[in-house]
Every structure is written in structure tokens, then in C-alpha cells.
Write a protein that holds these residues in place. Sequence first.
Motif, PDB file in Angstrom:
ATOM      1  N   VAL A 166       2.268  16.412 -47.910  1.00  0.00           N
ATOM      2  CA  VAL A 166       1.458  15.187 -47.990  1.00  0.00           C
ATOM      3  C   VAL A 166       2.224  14.095 -48.726  1.00  0.00           C
ATOM      4  N   LEU A 167       2.903  14.454 -49.808  1.00  0.00           N
ATOM      5  CA  LEU A 167       3.704  13.474 -50.548  1.00  0.00           C
ATOM      6  C   LEU A 167       4.825  12.926 -49.677  1.00  0.00           C
ATOM      7  N   ALA A 168       5.462  13.798 -48.883  1.00  0.00           N
ATOM      8  CA  ALA A 168       6.525  13.349 -47.993  1.00  0.00           C
ATOM      9  C   ALA A 168       5.992  12.381 -46.940  1.00  0.00           C
ATOM     10  N   VAL A 169       4.788  12.654 -46.431  1.00  0.00           N
ATOM     11  CA  VAL A 169       4.167  11.758 -45.449  1.00  0.00           C
ATOM     12  C   VAL A 169       3.880  10.395 -46.079  1.00  0.00           C
ATOM     13  N   LEU A 170       3.373  10.403 -47.300  1.00  0.00           N
ATOM     14  CA  LEU A 170       3.082   9.144 -47.994  1.00  0.00           C
ATOM     15  C   LEU A 170       4.352   8.340 -48.248  1.00  0.00           C
ATOM     16  N   ILE A 171       5.429   9.039 -48.610  1.00  0.00           N
ATOM     17  CA  ILE A 171       6.704   8.353 -48.841  1.00  0.00           C
ATOM     18  C   ILE A 171       7.230   7.784 -47.524  1.00  0.00           C
ATOM     19  N   THR A 172       7.086   8.553 -46.452  1.00  0.00           N
ATOM     20  CA  THR A 172       7.515   8.075 -45.130  1.00  0.00           C
ATOM     21  C   THR A 172       6.769   6.810 -44.738  1.00  0.00           C
ATOM     22  N   TRP A 173       5.470   6.785 -45.035  1.00  0.00           N
ATOM     23  CA  TRP A 173       4.651   5.622 -44.682  1.00  0.00           C
ATOM     24  C   TRP A 173       4.975   4.413 -45.555  1.00  0.00           C
ATOM     25  N   SER A 174       5.239   4.638 -46.837  1.00  0.00           N
ATOM     26  CA  SER A 174       5.442   3.509 -47.753  1.00  0.00           C
ATOM     27  C   SER A 174       6.900   3.085 -47.879  1.00  0.00           C
ATOM     28  N   MET A 175       7.845   4.050 -47.776  1.00  0.00           N
ATOM     29  CA  MET A 175       9.277   3.735 -47.927  1.00  0.00           C
ATOM     30  C   MET A 175      10.089   4.436 -46.846  1.00  0.00           C
ATOM     31  N   PRO A 176      10.058   3.941 -45.614  1.00  0.00           N
ATOM     32  CA  PRO A 176      10.751   4.603 -44.495  1.00  0.00           C
ATOM     33  C   PRO A 176      12.255   4.800 -44.727  1.00  0.00           C
ATOM     34  N   LEU A 177      12.870   3.979 -45.565  1.00  0.00           N
ATOM     35  CA  LEU A 177      14.305   4.106 -45.802  1.00  0.00           C
ATOM     36  C   LEU A 177      14.672   5.428 -46.472  1.00  0.00           C
ATOM     37  N   LEU A 178      13.692   6.081 -47.095  1.00  0.00           N
ATOM     38  CA  LEU A 178      13.960   7.345 -47.786  1.00  0.00           C
ATOM     39  C   LEU A 178      13.818   8.565 -46.867  1.00  0.00           C
ATOM     40  N   ILE A 179      13.469   8.352 -45.605  1.00  0.00           N
ATOM     41  CA  ILE A 179      13.251   9.473 -44.682  1.00  0.00           C
ATOM     42  C   ILE A 179      14.452  10.420 -44.612  1.00  0.00           C
ATOM     43  N   PRO A 180      15.710   9.911 -44.559  1.00  0.00           N
ATOM     44  CA  PRO A 180      16.844  10.846 -44.473  1.00  0.00           C
ATOM     45  C   PRO A 180      16.978  11.782 -45.667  1.00  0.00           C
ATOM     46  N   LEU A 181      16.367  11.437 -46.794  1.00  0.00           N
ATOM     47  CA  LEU A 181      16.484  12.270 -47.990  1.00  0.00           C
ATOM     48  C   LEU A 181      15.336  13.261 -48.142  1.00  0.00           C
ATOM     49  N   LEU A 182      14.268  13.104 -47.374  1.00  0.00           N
ATOM     50  CA  LEU A 182      13.070  13.918 -47.561  1.00  0.00           C
ATOM     51  C   LEU A 182      13.243  15.402 -47.227  1.00  0.00           C
ATOM     52  N   PRO A 183      14.091  15.780 -46.260  1.00  0.00           N
ATOM     53  CA  PRO A 183      14.254  17.214 -46.016  1.00  0.00           C
ATOM     54  C   PRO A 183      14.721  17.993 -47.232  1.00  0.00           C
ATOM     55  N   GLY A 184      15.486  17.354 -48.113  1.00  0.00           N
ATOM     56  CA  GLY A 184      15.950  18.029 -49.322  1.00  0.00           C
ATOM     57  C   GLY A 184      14.810  18.493 -50.218  1.00  0.00           C
ATOM     58  N   PRO A 185      13.923  17.579 -50.655  1.00  0.00           N
ATOM     59  CA  PRO A 185      12.781  18.013 -51.467  1.00  0.00           C
ATOM     60  C   PRO A 185      11.864  18.998 -50.753  1.00  0.00           C
ATOM     61  N   LEU A 186      11.672  18.849 -49.435  1.00  0.00           N
ATOM     62  CA  LEU A 186      10.812  19.780 -48.711  1.00  0.00           C
ATOM     63  C   LEU A 186      11.427  21.182 -48.680  1.00  0.00           C
ATOM     64  N   ALA A 187      12.727  21.259 -48.401  1.00  0.00           N
ATOM     65  CA  ALA A 187      13.402  22.560 -48.419  1.00  0.00           C
ATOM     66  C   ALA A 187      13.393  23.150 -49.827  1.00  0.00           C
ATOM     67  N   PHE A 188      13.538  22.288 -50.830  1.00  0.00           N
ATOM     68  CA  PHE A 188      13.507  22.761 -52.214  1.00  0.00           C
ATOM     69  C   PHE A 188      12.132  23.322 -52.557  1.00  0.00           C
ATOM     70  N   ALA A 189      11.084  22.616 -52.129  1.00  0.00           N
ATOM     71  CA  ALA A 189       9.721  23.089 -52.396  1.00  0.00           C
ATOM     72  C   ALA A 189       9.479  24.439 -51.726  1.00  0.00           C
ATOM     73  N   ALA A 190       9.926  24.583 -50.473  1.00  0.00           N
ATOM     74  CA  ALA A 190       9.748  25.853 -49.763  1.00  0.00           C
ATOM     75  C   ALA A 190      10.528  26.973 -50.448  1.00  0.00           C
ATOM     76  N   THR A 191      11.731  26.650 -50.940  1.00  0.00           N
ATOM     77  CA  THR A 191      12.550  27.657 -51.622  1.00  0.00           C
ATOM     78  C   THR A 191      11.907  28.091 -52.928  1.00  0.00           C
ATOM     79  N   VAL A 192      11.395  27.130 -53.695  1.00  0.00           N
ATOM     80  CA  VAL A 192      10.756  27.454 -54.966  1.00  0.00           C
ATOM     81  C   VAL A 192       9.525  28.330 -54.749  1.00  0.00           C
ATOM     82  N   VAL A 193       8.727  28.008 -53.735  1.00  0.00           N
ATOM     83  CA  VAL A 193       7.529  28.808 -53.441  1.00  0.00           C
ATOM     84  C   VAL A 193       7.938  30.223 -53.033  1.00  0.00           C
TER      85      VAL A 193
END
Length: 205
Positions: A166-193
Amino acid sequence: MSHAPTVPRRDRREPGEVFGSGFSLFADMLLVGLLTSVACLPVVTAPAAFAAASGSLHRTAHDGLPVGVGAYAHRLRAHLTLRALAAGLLVPVLVVVLLVDSALVRSELPGAAVMAPALALLALAATVVGLRATALQAPHRLSVREGLLRSAADPGGALLLAAAVVLAVLITWSMPLLIPLLPGPLAFAATVVDVRSTTAAPHEG
């Protein structure tokens, strides 16, 4: 008497420590995010790209070595199997579901008020299961069934991943320029879980 070469202390983390000192974690996430974004460009390679990202972060958490481009590329090639490419076909399907959901939100069709949130929850659940599946290590690599089972068995971890999505979706909607960096935090979140659930399992037994 010869000694095996060791990695300088500033480049290492304690085994099992996900949060390294200084900016090492931030640098790893940036690099993983950019590499995963590039690897996801063919779309069907997205599951393999996220699996390679999670594998790189797993190794970093385990032995403290920083993420490398060569190691990521090696893991990506290892994950580019027919199963992974077939799973990648679900990515366009998920995009279509989101587009339909967006159209329902703007429409006045009967039942739209019920279908729109239902489709949004379905897409969120599918993304969470997909992330759990890509974070699995051997022998369950890229197993959607195992990802679903682990998501159901660990609702707390599923909620944490859902919050990250949900946070990644909100960032995509508000700051599209950060989209190329979002897979990193998502993969990190999945790894931590995944690390959290596998670490807690022996204690529960």
C-alpha cells in the motif's frame, strides 16, 4: 601459516543482522531496486527478478556481504525457469484487474461500490502472496502454493507486506519518479518477513 582472506569489518554485518551499520542497507536497497526494475522490463521476468533480489538480500543478512551486480545477475539467470516465466504472465492479469478496478471507482454502475474494494483487496492479496513466493529459498523457490500457505500461516507477516505494498502504491501515485527504486524496499520487506517467519518457526517447535 596462511590465513583465508576476510572481508573488511566495515563491509560486513553480523550473521542474521538485516539492518547493517551506516548507509550499507540504503545502498543495497538502491542497487537491488534499480537492478530489479531493469530485470522487470520484459514483464514476465518480474517473479525471477524479485526472487533474485530477495536471494541477494538473504545472503546479505546471512553473511554480511554487500549486494553485487554479478551475484544478482547469477541469481536472476538461476531463477529464469519456465515456471517463473509462466508466473510472470500473471503480472499483466493483475494490471488489468487494477485498471478495471480504477474504472469501477469512477463509474456509477450498479454494484461498483462493492466490486471496486473487492477487486482492490484481491489485487493486494495476490501481490502479497506473490512477494512471499519470490522470497522463498530452496527447496521452495518461486512456489505460489508455498507462498499462499506461508501467508495464511503468518497473518502478521502478510499484514506487514500488505502495508509495504500500500505504501508503494501511494508513493507511485504521489512521486512517480521513485518507481524505479520501489522494487528494492518491496523485496526487502518480503525478505524480512520470510526471515522473521523462518526464525520464529524453530522457537515455536
